[in-house]
Design a protein around this motif. Sequence first.
Motif, PDB file in Angstrom:
ATOM      1  N   ILE A  16     -16.503  -9.447  -8.188  1.00 19.15           N
ATOM      2  CA  ILE A  16     -17.763  -9.256  -7.526  1.00 19.15           C
ATOM      3  C   ILE A  16     -18.339 -10.839  -7.219  1.00 19.15           C
ATOM      4  CG2 ILE A  16     -18.410  -6.949  -7.662  1.00 19.15           C
ATOM      5  CD1 ILE A  16     -19.864  -7.834 -10.241  1.00 19.15           C
ATOM      6  N   PRO A  17     -17.455 -11.454  -6.725  1.00 18.82           N
ATOM      7  CA  PRO A  17     -17.996 -13.046  -6.597  1.00 18.82           C
ATOM      8  C   PRO A  17     -19.206 -13.451  -5.867  1.00 18.82           C
ATOM      9  CG  PRO A  17     -16.038 -12.496  -5.024  1.00 18.82           C
ATOM     10  CD  PRO A  17     -16.385 -11.222  -5.954  1.00 18.82           C
ATOM     11  N   THR A  18     -19.599 -12.394  -4.776  1.00 19.51           N
ATOM     12  CA  THR A  18     -20.904 -12.535  -4.357  1.00 19.51           C
ATOM     13  C   THR A  18     -22.035 -12.655  -5.274  1.00 19.51           C
ATOM     14  OG1 THR A  18     -20.998 -10.213  -3.585  1.00 19.51           O
ATOM     15  CG2 THR A  18     -19.949 -11.879  -1.983  1.00 19.51           C
ATOM     16  N   GLU A  40     -27.960 -12.773 -10.102  1.00 13.64           N
ATOM     17  CA  GLU A  40     -28.659 -11.379 -10.214  1.00 13.64           C
ATOM     18  C   GLU A  40     -27.293 -10.542 -10.324  1.00 13.64           C
ATOM     19  OE1 GLU A  40     -31.330  -8.091  -8.111  1.00 13.64           O
ATOM     20  OE2 GLU A  40     -31.372 -10.024  -7.500  1.00 13.64           O
ATOM     21  N   PRO A  41     -26.953  -9.923 -11.443  1.00 10.20           N
ATOM     22  CA  PRO A  41     -27.490 -10.103 -12.733  1.00 10.20           C
ATOM     23  C   PRO A  41     -27.390 -11.245 -13.496  1.00 10.20           C
ATOM     24  CG  PRO A  41     -25.471  -8.729 -12.751  1.00 10.20           C
ATOM     25  CD  PRO A  41     -25.782  -9.346 -11.292  1.00 10.20           C
ATOM     26  N   THR A  42     -28.193 -11.541 -14.645  1.00 11.64           N
ATOM     27  CA  THR A  42     -28.174 -12.644 -15.506  1.00 11.64           C
ATOM     28  C   THR A  42     -26.739 -12.474 -16.209  1.00 11.64           C
ATOM     29  OG1 THR A  42     -29.408 -11.656 -17.059  1.00 11.64           O
ATOM     30  CG2 THR A  42     -30.511 -12.878 -15.444  1.00 11.64           C
ATOM     31  N   PRO A  93     -28.018  -3.025  -6.411  1.00  3.20           N
ATOM     32  CA  PRO A  93     -27.533  -3.097  -4.931  1.00  3.20           C
ATOM     33  C   PRO A  93     -28.618  -4.207  -4.095  1.00  3.20           C
ATOM     34  CG  PRO A  93     -28.727  -1.018  -5.452  1.00  3.20           C
ATOM     35  CD  PRO A  93     -28.560  -1.855  -6.750  1.00  3.20           C
ATOM     36  N   ASN A  94     -28.124  -4.907  -3.415  1.00  2.00           N
ATOM     37  CA  ASN A  94     -29.178  -5.749  -2.764  1.00  2.00           C
ATOM     38  C   ASN A  94     -29.120  -5.299  -1.048  1.00  2.00           C
ATOM     39  OD1 ASN A  94     -29.926  -7.438  -4.736  1.00  2.00           O
ATOM     40  ND2 ASN A  94     -28.160  -8.742  -4.441  1.00  2.00           N
TER      41      ASN A  94
END
Length: 148
Positions: A16-18, A40-42, A93-94
């Motif tokens: 999940i590189p983004t 995000e997330p840290t 989720p963004n």
Amino acid sequence: MAELWTPTLEQVADHIPTRTRNAASPGDTALSGTFSAQTEPTDEQARRHIAAAVAEVLGAVGGAVPTAPTFLYHLASEAAALRAAADIELAYPNRNADADRFPQLDQRAKDALDRLKQAMDDQGSGTEGSLLPQWAFPEPAWYGDYPL
């Protein structure tokens, strides 16, 4: 105690590189390749997801991954990394595309876990592997086989 095969933050971020963009700088699109205090997330939140994924893998394989052959550690690490990546996508989720990616990551995590379990069965003890149940029965009494 952490397992030797616990995936790193970078291994999870590879899926999940983004998620490795700096959240403090909204215009910054550079990917750092790992989780940090600015993502995000840290990194701490990602570590909690990794710990949960490792526990899930351990639960699915009976509590331990054998040290030999070594490829079992790699399969376990990949299964946990994919599970953590799927859980992170679902938890943070963004946009709709993030939630839409969860089923794909979830299926890949399940497939990786199945490959690990199959490999452990192939390498396990007994005729069919260590994850399958094994029964033992006492020898019958002499009169048990005697025709009456």
